[in-house]
Design an enzyme around this catalytic site. Structure first.
Site, PDB file in Angstrom:
ATOM      1  N   CYS A  29      -0.454   4.173   2.027  1.00  0.00           N
ATOM      2  CA  CYS A  29      -0.301   3.998   3.483  1.00  0.00           C
ATOM      3  C   CYS A  29       1.151   4.175   3.914  1.00  0.00           C
ATOM      4  O   CYS A  29       1.442   4.811   4.918  1.00  0.00           O
ATOM      5  CB  CYS A  29      -0.743   2.600   3.905  1.00  0.00           C
ATOM      6  SG  CYS A  29      -2.205   1.989   3.085  1.00  0.00           S
ATOM      7  N   ASP A  30       2.072   3.574   3.181  1.00  0.00           N
ATOM      8  CA  ASP A  30       3.457   3.444   3.680  1.00  0.00           C
ATOM      9  C   ASP A  30       4.468   4.292   2.922  1.00  0.00           C
ATOM     10  O   ASP A  30       5.644   4.342   3.316  1.00  0.00           O
ATOM     11  CB  ASP A  30       3.893   1.963   3.594  1.00  0.00           C
ATOM     12  CG  ASP A  30       3.018   1.076   4.464  1.00  0.00           C
ATOM     13  OD1 ASP A  30       2.449   1.595   5.432  1.00  0.00           O
ATOM     14  OD2 ASP A  30       2.897  -0.127   4.161  1.00  0.00           O
ATOM     15  N   CYS A  48       0.838  -1.208   0.000  1.00  0.00           N
ATOM     16  CA  CYS A  48       0.000   0.000   0.000  1.00  0.00           C
ATOM     17  C   CYS A  48       0.867   1.250   0.000  1.00  0.00           C
ATOM     18  O   CYS A  48       1.387   1.645   1.047  1.00  0.00           O
ATOM     19  CB  CYS A  48      -0.921  -0.031   1.221  1.00  0.00           C
ATOM     20  SG  CYS A  48      -2.035   1.380   1.299  1.00  0.00           S
TER      21      CYS A  48
HETATM   22  C1  LIG Z   1       0.019  -3.547   4.898  1.00  0.00           C
HETATM   23  C2  LIG Z   1      -1.173  -2.630   4.823  1.00  0.00           C
HETATM   24  C3  LIG Z   1      -1.089  -1.366   5.327  1.00  0.00           C
HETATM   25  C4  LIG Z   1      -2.177  -0.511   5.261  1.00  0.00           C
HETATM   26  N1  LIG Z   1      -2.068   0.721   5.806  1.00  0.00           N
HETATM   27  C5  LIG Z   1      -3.114   1.576   5.759  1.00  0.00           C
HETATM   28  C6  LIG Z   1      -3.001   2.882   6.308  1.00  0.00           C
HETATM   29  O1  LIG Z   1      -1.975   3.288   6.863  1.00  0.00           O
HETATM   30  N2  LIG Z   1      -4.096   3.685   6.207  1.00  0.00           N
HETATM   31  C7  LIG Z   1      -5.258   3.287   5.606  1.00  0.00           C
HETATM   32  O2  LIG Z   1      -6.215   4.062   5.561  1.00  0.00           O
HETATM   33  N3  LIG Z   1      -5.383   2.044   5.080  1.00  0.00           N
HETATM   34  C8  LIG Z   1      -4.344   1.185   5.140  1.00  0.00           C
HETATM   35  N4  LIG Z   1      -4.457  -0.060   4.585  1.00  0.00           N
HETATM   36  C9  LIG Z   1      -5.742  -0.452   3.965  1.00  0.00           C
HETATM   37  C10 LIG Z   1      -6.730  -0.881   5.084  1.00  0.00           C
HETATM   38  O3  LIG Z   1      -6.115  -1.829   5.920  1.00  0.00           O
HETATM   39  C11 LIG Z   1      -7.995  -1.463   4.476  1.00  0.00           C
HETATM   40  O4  LIG Z   1      -8.584  -0.527   3.620  1.00  0.00           O
HETATM   41  C12 LIG Z   1      -8.987  -1.844   5.598  1.00  0.00           C
HETATM   42  O5  LIG Z   1      -8.402  -2.783   6.457  1.00  0.00           O
HETATM   43  C13 LIG Z   1     -10.265  -2.404   5.030  1.00  0.00           C
HETATM   44  O6  LIG Z   1     -11.067  -2.805   6.088  1.00  0.00           O
HETATM   45  P1  LIG Z   1     -12.192  -3.921   5.883  1.00  0.00           P
HETATM   46  O7  LIG Z   1     -12.851  -4.065   7.209  1.00  0.00           O
HETATM   47  O8  LIG Z   1     -12.998  -3.606   4.714  1.00  0.00           O
HETATM   48  O9  LIG Z   1     -11.415  -5.257   5.499  1.00  0.00           O
HETATM   49  P2  LIG Z   1     -10.316  -6.105   6.269  1.00  0.00           P
HETATM   50  O10 LIG Z   1      -9.432  -5.244   7.075  1.00  0.00           O
HETATM   51  O11 LIG Z   1      -9.722  -6.965   5.216  1.00  0.00           O
HETATM   52  O12 LIG Z   1     -11.159  -7.000   7.280  1.00  0.00           O
HETATM   53  C14 LIG Z   1     -11.980  -8.035   6.821  1.00  0.00           C
HETATM   54  C15 LIG Z   1     -12.095  -9.089   7.917  1.00  0.00           C
HETATM   55  O13 LIG Z   1     -13.037 -10.068   7.510  1.00  0.00           O
HETATM   56  C16 LIG Z   1     -12.569 -11.354   7.889  1.00  0.00           C
HETATM   57  N5  LIG Z   1     -13.213 -12.352   7.031  1.00  0.00           N
HETATM   58  C17 LIG Z   1     -13.013 -12.553   5.700  1.00  0.00           C
HETATM   59  N6  LIG Z   1     -13.813 -13.551   5.255  1.00  0.00           N
HETATM   60  C18 LIG Z   1     -14.545 -13.974   6.335  1.00  0.00           C
HETATM   61  C19 LIG Z   1     -15.543 -14.982   6.510  1.00  0.00           C
HETATM   62  N7  LIG Z   1     -15.982 -15.740   5.488  1.00  0.00           N
HETATM   63  N8  LIG Z   1     -16.056 -15.163   7.750  1.00  0.00           N
HETATM   64  C20 LIG Z   1     -15.652 -14.396   8.800  1.00  0.00           C
HETATM   65  N9  LIG Z   1     -14.696 -13.433   8.689  1.00  0.00           N
HETATM   66  C21 LIG Z   1     -14.160 -13.218   7.472  1.00  0.00           C
HETATM   67  C22 LIG Z   1     -11.073 -11.259   7.674  1.00  0.00           C
HETATM   68  O14 LIG Z   1     -10.385 -12.261   8.420  1.00  0.00           O
HETATM   69  C23 LIG Z   1     -10.785  -9.837   8.158  1.00  0.00           C
HETATM   70  O15 LIG Z   1     -10.473  -9.806   9.536  1.00  0.00           O
HETATM   71  C24 LIG Z   1      -3.380  -0.946   4.652  1.00  0.00           C
HETATM   72  C25 LIG Z   1      -3.471  -2.227   4.137  1.00  0.00           C
HETATM   73  C26 LIG Z   1      -2.390  -3.076   4.232  1.00  0.00           C
HETATM   74  C27 LIG Z   1      -2.498  -4.480   3.703  1.00  0.00           C
END
Ligand SMILES: Cc1cc2nc3c(=O)[nH]c(=O)nc-3n(C[C@H](O)[C@H](O)[C@H](O)COP(=O)(O)OP(=O)(O)OC[C@H]3O[C@@H](n4cnc5c(N)ncnc54)[C@H](O)[C@@H]3O)c2cc1C
Length: 305
Positions: free
Chosen positions: A135-136, A132
């Site tokens: 982000c980084d 990302c």
């Molecule tokens: C390395 C990295 C650094 C980042 N840094 C930043 C930053 O500094 N700032 C920023 O704004 N964004 C950052 N991002 C992006 C940010 O992390 C994502 O946009 C955010 O996490 C999205 O949130 P979400 O809840 O949609 O999905 P996710 O964070 O992916 O959460 C989804 C959850 O659902 C669970 N899940 C999936 N399938 C199932 C299922 N069938 N049953 C039950 N549970 C399930 C998963 O295990 C997970 O815990 C970064 C991403 C990465 C990879």
């Protein structure tokens, strides 16, 4: 029976839980792995409004605690199926035997970055390897980095990094970039960008942190070594919606839903990175969580389930 069942305890799912509980709904969240989602392994978040600097784990823990303190029930199981019942309610089925009845569902399952599949990749993530740039990128100010990928995300990341870093390599397995032409033109108008095509990253060098990479030419097999401070991998994401593909419409694997977070199945809502959208960040995941939860509260009240 729960009012709202949320699948995924990432930023979107936990924000949805906070809003659902504040809306007076009996709320359960199911998480397949660890609460917090993608952000938990990030050492520093610097772009979430109101929080100057916080680790990903601390951010996720605060969200988890806030949702739990408001009375959301958080359970650990991977949801493998959503069954629709004749009366309009749903049953979530989990891999470890969960069977949870609910009136509305919010799918907040996020996405996974597609890994390169190289030795040491997992250990070096956060130690020189990032998925990302938004982000980084700021951690690599004035440094030498590479972006691996050839689509819009890779080229946009490289443009963004070229304004921050002293040197940016863009590595792509084909000579032609998949990204839109105007993005490619913008990228190569920058004097600190060097193109490596048709190359793939074939090995990682480290001393505990990434120090460089080996790249292999896809056409003639020649190998080069490049010293680097950072490698940004942008070879695609894998949305985690496979289990729901027979129930709701997906677009290239992402849930087909607009900013209103409504799917094409009544009573099923979606939020966060699993949704078809342009910007995948914590702020947009939290915004979706709020939107989906309020829409689900309204749905339950209006349908009087
Ligand atoms: C390395 C990295 C650094 C980042 N840094 C930043 C930053 O500094 N700032 C920023 O704004 N964004 C950052 N991002 C992006 C940010 O992390 C994502 O946009 C955010 O996490 C999205 O949130 P979400 O809840 O949609 O999905 P996710 O964070 O992916 O959460 C989804 C959850 O659902 C669970 N899940 C999936 N399938 C199932 C299922 N069938 N049953 C039950 N549970 C399930 C998963 O295990 C997970 O815990 C970064 C991403 C990465 C990879």
């Amino acid at each position: 029976m729960a009012d709202i069942a949320i699948i995924g305890a990432g930023t979107a799912g936990l924000t949805a839980a906070i809003y659902a509980r504040r809306g007076g709904m009996d709320t359960v969240v199911y998480e397949a792995e660890a609460y917090g989602g993608q952000i938990i392994n990030t050492p520093e978040i610097e772009n979430y409004p109101g929080l100057m600097n916080i680790s990903g784990f601390e951010f996720a823990t605060k969200l988890y605690e806030q949702a739990a303190a408001l009375g959301a029930r958080i359970e650990f199981d991977k949801i493998v199926k959503i069954e629709c019942k004749e009366d309009g309610t749903f049953t979530l089925k989990g891999g470890y035997g969960t069977s949870e009845d609910c009136k509305a569902v919010i799918i907040a399952t996020g996405a996974k970055n597609r890994p390169m599949g190289l030795d040491g990749e997992e250990k070096l993530t956060g130690k020189g390897i990032s998925y990302c740039a938004t982000c980084d990128g700021s951690f690599y100010k004035g440094k030498t980095v590479a972006v691996f990928g050839g689509g819009n995300t890779a080229v946009e990341d490289a443009i963004y990094l070229a304004d921050i870093c002293s040197k940016v390599y863009i590595i792509h397995r084909r000579d032609e970039f998949r990204a839109e032409k105007h993005l490619v033109d913008t990228l190569f108008s920058k004097s600190n960008v060097e193109r490596l095509t048709p190359y793939v990253v074939s090995a990682l060098k480290s001393d505990g942190r990434l120090t460089g990479i080996e790249v292999t030419n896809k056409a003639d097999g020649t190998v080069k070594e490049i010293d680097l401070d950072g490698l940004f991998v942008a070879i695609g994401q894998i949305p985690r919606n496979e289990e729901f593909k027979d129930l709701i419409s997906l677009k290239e694997g992402y849930v087909a839903a607009g900013e209103d977070c409504l799917t094409d199945k009544e009573g099923i809502f979606t939020a966060g990175d699993c949704r078809d959208k342009k910007v995948r960040q914590l702020t947009t995941a939290a915004a979706d969580g709020a939107t989906a939860a309020l829409a689900a509260c309204e749905y339950i009240r209006l349908s009087a389930l």
